[in-house]
Design a protein around this motif. Structure first.
Motif, short mmCIF file in Angstrom:
data_model
loop_
_atom_site.label_atom_id
_atom_site.label_comp_id
_atom_site.label_asym_id
_atom_site.label_seq_id
_atom_site.Cartn_x
_atom_site.Cartn_y
_atom_site.Cartn_z
N ASP A 1 63.00 10.71 -108.85
CA ASP A 1 63.65 11.73 -108.03
C ASP A 1 64.28 12.80 -108.92
O ASP A 1 65.47 13.08 -108.85
N GLN A 2 63.46 13.42 -109.75
CA GLN A 2 63.95 14.44 -110.67
C GLN A 2 63.03 15.66 -110.69
O GLN A 2 61.82 15.56 -110.42
N THR A 3 63.62 16.78 -111.02
CA THR A 3 62.88 18.01 -111.28
C THR A 3 62.77 18.19 -112.78
O THR A 3 63.77 18.11 -113.50
N VAL A 4 61.54 18.41 -113.25
CA VAL A 4 61.27 18.55 -114.69
C VAL A 4 60.71 19.95 -114.91
O VAL A 4 59.70 20.33 -114.30
N LEU B 1 62.99 22.74 -107.41
CA LEU B 1 61.78 23.46 -107.81
C LEU B 1 62.00 24.95 -107.96
O LEU B 1 61.50 25.57 -108.91
N SER B 2 62.72 25.56 -107.05
CA SER B 2 62.86 27.02 -107.04
C SER B 2 64.16 27.51 -107.65
O SER B 2 64.46 28.71 -107.59
N PRO C 1 63.14 34.62 -110.80
CA PRO C 1 62.88 34.10 -109.46
C PRO C 1 61.86 34.90 -108.67
O PRO C 1 61.20 34.37 -107.76
N THR C 2 61.67 36.17 -109.02
CA THR C 2 60.68 36.98 -108.30
C THR C 2 59.26 36.57 -108.65
O THR C 2 58.32 36.93 -107.94
N SER C 3 59.10 35.81 -109.74
CA SER C 3 57.76 35.38 -110.16
C SER C 3 57.43 33.95 -109.72
O SER C 3 56.32 33.48 -109.94
N ASP C 4 58.40 33.27 -109.12
CA ASP C 4 58.24 31.85 -108.76
C ASP C 4 57.12 31.68 -107.74
O ASP C 4 57.16 32.25 -106.65
N THR C 5 56.12 30.87 -108.11
CA THR C 5 54.93 30.69 -107.28
C THR C 5 54.58 29.22 -107.15
O THR C 5 54.41 28.53 -108.17
#
Length: 383
Positions: free
Chosen positions: A30-33, A145-146, A77-81
């Motif tokens: 349960d982690q974000t890497v 994630l974001s 953040p504007t590039s987050d896809t």
């Protein structure tokens, strides 16, 4: 103009269940890497590669995002896809398998820094990992994630699951694969600067580029850290799209690891110069059979290495014999880089010069890697 998929980033991986654990193995629950990379070449689109090659359980990916990196764990953040896999944003990689994302229509260029973020919702078990990633990674609890930045993140000195990026480049683009040990991977060069010897050499090229398939502590003949080099040829060279040339540095750990306190093999198991020469001949034959141009390097100096038992008279004698063979007329390679001479202390040629020594007597620093790159005749890499 017709385009084709070409490797623009690679990171060779290690089995976390190996008996000899030089790097700490770990998993996630349960982690974000979040991990970053720098592209060696550009194209009009890209796709990202992941591996569960050595996992003992299926790897569930609850989501994966791609973004432009700004610094540390921070992204634009504007590039987050979101990355997709057969159209879905979540996926599972079976045990022993690899996975390639759906293409992302994103023009990218050489030198661009990207960040890949994974949300791993379950217990992954020990991860398929890389010894020396491009830069320090970051992990936080939960699904982030974001997030623009991962606050209070754990730092990761090893890479996890991320094995490469391909770009859609003009057909006919050719690349080199740098293949070997820590001198290829860039151990002891500054993280996040792309200052490994192959990366600095790549910046001298006028066309094509170099991707890195080095594994620190890897050996030519015997598994230790990572599968041995001869067993990695198909997966880590021949399967790389766009490869036409191979740049090899290997042999240090075949000579140094047996008998060390960290890896106490009997000293009688250290290979002879004849063993290494036979292995190098076999390597050249396999790569030439695939139509590749192969450039080999002399084995770097390591006298005075701080790791107990690594430096031995027998190992040094074998290194000198192998290097003499490589610098002679009898070797099977298409060219030779004298990495040893580029960084050796003129007064004590079995040692690294002080200004090029990372501090352990075994690895070169950024300046040493630059000296090796400068010593390469770039016409040998006619990409």
């Amino acid at each position: 103009m017709t385009s084709t998929w070409i490797a623009a980033h690679r990171s060779a991986v290690i089995d976390p269940y190996e008996a000899f654990e030089l790097f700490e193995a770990r998993g996630f629950t349960d982690q974000t890497v979040r991990q970053s990379l720098r592209l060696a070449g550009g194209g009009e689109a890209l796709r990202v590669r992941f591996s569960n090659r050595y996992g003992k359980e299926p790897l569930r990916i609850g989501g994966a995002h791609l973004a432009v990196r700004t610094r540390a764990s921070r992204i634009d953040p504007t590039s987050d896809t979101p990355l997709r896999f057969a159209g879905a944003e979540d996926t599972t990689i079976p045990v022993g398998e690899e996975l390639v994302s759906d293409p992302v229509e994103l023009p990218v260029s050489a030198g661009e820094e990207l960040t890949v973020t994974l949300y791993l919702p379950g217990d992954t078990g020990l991860s398929t990992y890389s010894a020396i990633p491009y830069d320090v990674g970051h992990a936080v609890p939960g699904d982030r994630l974001s997030a623009e930045v991962l606050e209070d993140a754990e730092e990761l000195s090893t890479g996890h699951y991320l094995t490469g990026v391909d770009v859609l480049a003009p057909e006919g683009t050719r690349i080199a694969v740098a293949f070997g040990d820590s001198w290829i991977e860039g151990a002891a060069t500054t993280p996040g600067t792309d200052n490994s010897f192959p990366a600095q050499l790549g910046r001298r090229l006028t066309r094509g580029w170099i991707v890195n398939q080095g594994i620190s502590a890897n050996r030519l003949l015997t598994d230790a850290v990572g599968d041995h080099l001869l067993s990695r040829v198909d997966r880590d060279v021949l399967a790389v799209p766009g490869v036409s040339h191979v740049l090899v540095h290997i042999g240090l750990n075949d000579l140094g690891l047996p008998g060390t306190l960290a890896y106490p093999e009997p000293a009688t198991e250290r290979p002879t110069a004849a063993d290494l020469i036979a292995g190098l001949r076999m390597l050249a034959a396999r790569l030439h059979a695939a139509g590749l141009t192969v450039v080999a390097s002399t084995i770097g100096p390591y006298a005075g290495a701080v790791y107990p038992g690594y430096d031995s008279e027998a190992g040094q004698a074998a290194r000198r014999e192998v290097n003499s063979w490589l610098l002679g007329a009898d070797h099977p390679f298409d060219g030779i880089v004298d990495a040893a001479a580029a960084v050796a202390d003129p007064a004590r040629p079995d040692r690294i010069r002080a200004e090029f020594d990372s501090g352990d007597g075994l690895h070169v620093n950024d300046a040493g890697a630059k000296a090796i790159a400068a010593a390469v005749d770039v016409t040998l890499l006619d990409l």
